[in-house]
Design a protein around this motif. Structure first.
Motif, PDB file in Angstrom:
ATOM      1  N   TYR A  56       0.843  -1.188   0.000  1.00 43.79           N
ATOM      2  CA  TYR A  56       0.000   0.000   0.000  1.00 43.79           C
ATOM      3  C   TYR A  56       0.879   1.239   0.000  1.00 43.79           C
ATOM      4  O   TYR A  56       2.037   1.172   0.371  1.00 43.79           O
ATOM      5  CB  TYR A  56      -0.897   0.030   1.248  1.00 43.79           C
ATOM      6  N   GLY A  57       0.301   2.351  -0.335  1.00 44.02           N
ATOM      7  CA  GLY A  57       1.047   3.601  -0.315  1.00 44.02           C
ATOM      8  C   GLY A  57       1.359   4.054   1.092  1.00 44.02           C
ATOM      9  O   GLY A  57       2.407   4.601   1.365  1.00 44.02           O
ATOM     10  N   ALA A  58       0.443   3.806   1.987  1.00 43.06           N
ATOM     11  CA  ALA A  58       0.631   4.191   3.382  1.00 43.06           C
ATOM     12  C   ALA A  58       0.456   2.961   4.255  1.00 43.06           C
ATOM     13  O   ALA A  58       0.055   1.901   3.783  1.00 43.06           O
ATOM     14  CB  ALA A  58      -0.377   5.260   3.761  1.00 43.06           C
ATOM     15  N   THR A  59       0.769   3.086   5.506  1.00 40.94           N
ATOM     16  CA  THR A  59       0.605   1.961   6.420  1.00 40.94           C
ATOM     17  C   THR A  59      -0.880   1.710   6.650  1.00 40.94           C
ATOM     18  O   THR A  59      -1.592   2.582   7.119  1.00 40.94           O
ATOM     19  CB  THR A  59       1.281   2.245   7.773  1.00 40.94           C
ATOM     20  N   PRO A  60      -1.312   0.525   6.285  1.00 36.66           N
ATOM     21  CA  PRO A  60      -2.723   0.209   6.517  1.00 36.66           C
ATOM     22  C   PRO A  60      -2.931  -0.278   7.951  1.00 36.66           C
ATOM     23  O   PRO A  60      -1.979  -0.476   8.683  1.00 36.66           O
ATOM     24  CB  PRO A  60      -2.972  -0.921   5.528  1.00 36.66           C
ATOM     25  N   TYR A  61      -4.148  -0.441   8.312  1.00 32.63           N
ATOM     26  CA  TYR A  61      -4.478  -1.106   9.560  1.00 32.63           C
ATOM     27  C   TYR A  61      -4.510  -2.599   9.262  1.00 32.63           C
ATOM     28  O   TYR A  61      -5.081  -3.030   8.270  1.00 32.63           O
ATOM     29  CB  TYR A  61      -5.808  -0.592  10.087  1.00 32.63           C
ATOM     30  N   LEU A  62      -3.906  -3.386  10.109  1.00 31.69           N
ATOM     31  CA  LEU A  62      -3.654  -4.794   9.804  1.00 31.69           C
ATOM     32  C   LEU A  62      -4.321  -5.722  10.811  1.00 31.69           C
ATOM     33  O   LEU A  62      -4.386  -5.421  12.006  1.00 31.69           O
ATOM     34  CB  LEU A  62      -2.151  -5.051   9.768  1.00 31.69           C
ATOM     35  N   PHE A  63      -4.787  -6.838  10.308  1.00 37.45           N
ATOM     36  CA  PHE A  63      -5.541  -7.783  11.113  1.00 37.45           C
ATOM     37  C   PHE A  63      -5.108  -9.208  10.775  1.00 37.45           C
ATOM     38  O   PHE A  63      -4.667  -9.494   9.667  1.00 37.45           O
ATOM     39  CB  PHE A  63      -7.048  -7.672  10.812  1.00 37.45           C
ATOM     40  N   TRP A  64      -5.293 -10.089  11.742  1.00 38.37           N
ATOM     41  CA  TRP A  64      -5.226 -11.524  11.492  1.00 38.37           C
ATOM     42  C   TRP A  64      -6.546 -12.135  11.968  1.00 38.37           C
ATOM     43  O   TRP A  64      -6.996 -11.883  13.089  1.00 38.37           O
ATOM     44  CB  TRP A  64      -4.071 -12.185  12.244  1.00 38.37           C
ATOM     45  N   TYR A  65      -7.115 -12.951  11.063  1.00 33.59           N
ATOM     46  CA  TYR A  65      -8.323 -13.700  11.382  1.00 33.59           C
ATOM     47  C   TYR A  65      -8.020 -15.191  11.263  1.00 33.59           C
ATOM     48  O   TYR A  65      -7.162 -15.603  10.488  1.00 33.59           O
ATOM     49  CB  TYR A  65      -9.456 -13.360  10.412  1.00 33.59           C
ATOM     50  N   VAL A  66      -8.775 -15.988  12.002  1.00 31.46           N
ATOM     51  CA  VAL A  66      -8.633 -17.439  11.908  1.00 31.46           C
ATOM     52  C   VAL A  66      -9.997 -18.054  11.618  1.00 31.46           C
ATOM     53  O   VAL A  66     -11.024 -17.595  12.124  1.00 31.46           O
ATOM     54  CB  VAL A  66      -8.048 -18.037  13.208  1.00 31.46           C
ATOM     55  N   GLN A  67      -9.982 -19.049  10.757  1.00 27.12           N
ATOM     56  CA  GLN A  67     -11.206 -19.788  10.461  1.00 27.12           C
ATOM     57  C   GLN A  67     -10.964 -21.252  10.773  1.00 27.12           C
ATOM     58  O   GLN A  67     -10.231 -21.935  10.043  1.00 27.12           O
ATOM     59  CB  GLN A  67     -11.631 -19.614   9.008  1.00 27.12           C
ATOM     60  N   SER A  68     -11.564 -21.718  11.839  1.00 22.66           N
ATOM     61  CA  SER A  68     -11.483 -23.136  12.179  1.00 22.66           C
ATOM     62  C   SER A  68     -12.489 -23.900  11.335  1.00 22.66           C
ATOM     63  O   SER A  68     -13.450 -23.310  10.828  1.00 22.66           O
ATOM     64  CB  SER A  68     -11.760 -23.340  13.668  1.00 22.66           C
ATOM     65  N   PRO A  69     -12.287 -25.205  11.176  1.00 23.97           N
ATOM     66  CA  PRO A  69     -13.198 -25.988  10.333  1.00 23.97           C
ATOM     67  C   PRO A  69     -14.661 -25.803  10.725  1.00 23.97           C
ATOM     68  O   PRO A  69     -15.027 -25.973  11.884  1.00 23.97           O
ATOM     69  CB  PRO A  69     -12.721 -27.428  10.583  1.00 23.97           C
ATOM     70  N   GLY A  70     -15.480 -25.439   9.763  1.00 24.29           N
ATOM     71  CA  GLY A  70     -16.904 -25.261  10.004  1.00 24.29           C
ATOM     72  C   GLY A  70     -17.272 -24.025  10.780  1.00 24.29           C
ATOM     73  O   GLY A  70     -18.438 -23.832  11.134  1.00 24.29           O
ATOM     74  N   GLN A  71     -16.306 -23.170  11.019  1.00 26.63           N
ATOM     75  CA  GLN A  71     -16.565 -21.964  11.809  1.00 26.63           C
ATOM     76  C   GLN A  71     -16.420 -20.720  10.942  1.00 26.63           C
ATOM     77  O   GLN A  71     -15.981 -20.787   9.792  1.00 26.63           O
ATOM     78  CB  GLN A  71     -15.584 -21.882  12.987  1.00 26.63           C
ATOM     79  N   GLY A  72     -16.784 -19.596  11.522  1.00 27.10           N
ATOM     80  CA  GLY A  72     -16.619 -18.333  10.826  1.00 27.10           C
ATOM     81  C   GLY A  72     -15.241 -17.746  11.052  1.00 27.10           C
ATOM     82  O   GLY A  72     -14.349 -18.392  11.600  1.00 27.10           O
ATOM     83  N   LEU A  73     -15.068 -16.526  10.631  1.00 21.75           N
ATOM     84  CA  LEU A  73     -13.797 -15.833  10.806  1.00 21.75           C
ATOM     85  C   LEU A  73     -13.748 -15.176  12.180  1.00 21.75           C
ATOM     86  O   LEU A  73     -14.605 -14.364  12.513  1.00 21.75           O
ATOM     87  CB  LEU A  73     -13.631 -14.761   9.731  1.00 21.75           C
ATOM     88  N   GLN A  74     -12.725 -15.529  12.924  1.00 20.00           N
ATOM     89  CA  GLN A  74     -12.571 -14.967  14.264  1.00 20.00           C
ATOM     90  C   GLN A  74     -11.360 -14.054  14.286  1.00 20.00           C
ATOM     91  O   GLN A  74     -10.276 -14.422  13.815  1.00 20.00           O
ATOM     92  CB  GLN A  74     -12.413 -16.086  15.293  1.00 20.00           C
TER      93      GLN A  74
END
Lengths: 111, 115
Positions: free
Chosen positions: A27-45
């Motif tokens: 990106y041109g500037a520093t973005p806001y950054l995230f990590w999500y995890v998706q366990s089997p059969g689950q949503g994004l946490q």
């Protein structure tokens, strides 16, 4: 173009071993950054997020991530992996109202 | 507090049929988003509602996809007629605020298989 790259499609580690999942952003500037995890059969946490300040952020489940501006990276780490950490992990960047995700890294944990 | 809920969790339909996915955001969240992940690909933005208005629908793939959010509460995403390439996981998310740095909360996804 704005993008998030996760170079490793699949990683296998032994239970108790350390883990590092890579994430690079463009990106041109520093973005806001995230990590999500998706366990089997689950949503994004949400595991953790970086907005500003301390470049080492702590998250849930014993995860941490370090923002390195010079390398445009936001790698996720865990010192000792548990079998329940087997899941798919997504790095994401937010530069406005949209989130841009990487393709994900699938983690297998072997006994 | 209930999270983002989606229905159905799984759906298998034939090519040419219609499917409607529903999303209930977290109570009080004005912002509602739809995302999609096709197998092996990244999660891609489809559109963003602020209350009942479409703020950004730049990610909608084509006119077979119709999203609505009547009354600014729950949202539906209809695919009509469905094609094989529409198979994937459809995620709904919501947030209280919008803009840079805002955290959005995802539902468990609706897994769509078109055969």
């Amino acid at each position: 173009a704005q993008s998030v790259t996760q170079p490793d499609i699949h990683i296998t580690v032994s239970e108790g071993a350390s883990l590092e999942l890579r994430c690079n952003y463009s990106y041109g500037a520093t973005p806001y950054l995230f990590w999500y995890v998706q366990s089997p059969g689950q949503g994004l946490q949400l595991l953790l997020k970086y907005f500003s300040g301390d470049t080492l952020v702590q998250g849930i489940k014993g995860f941490e991530a370090e923002f390195k501006r010079s390398q445009s990276s936001f790698n996720l780490r865990k010192p000792s992996v548990h079998w329940s950490d087997a899941a798919e992990y997504f790095c994401a960047a937010n530069t406005g109202n949209q989130f841009y995700f990487g393709t994900g890294t699938s983690l297998t944990v072997i006994p | 507090e209930a999270g983002v809920t989606q229905f159905p969790s799984h759906s298998v339909i034939e090519k040419g049929q219609t499917v409607t996915l529903r999303c209930d955001p977290i109570s009080g969240h004005d912002n509602l988003y739809w995302y999609r992940r096709v197998m092996g690909k990244e999660i891609k933005f489809l559109l963003h509602f602020v209350k009942e208005s479409k703020q950004d629908e730049s990610g909608m793939p084509n006119n077979r996809f119709l999203a609505e959010r009547t009354g600014g509460t729950y949202s539906t995403l209809k695919v009509q007629p469905a094609e094989l390439e529409d198979s994937g996981v459809y995620f709904c998310a919501s947030s209280q605020e919008q803009g840079v740095g805002n955290t959005i909360y995802f539902g468990e996804g609706s897994w769509l298989t078109v055969v």
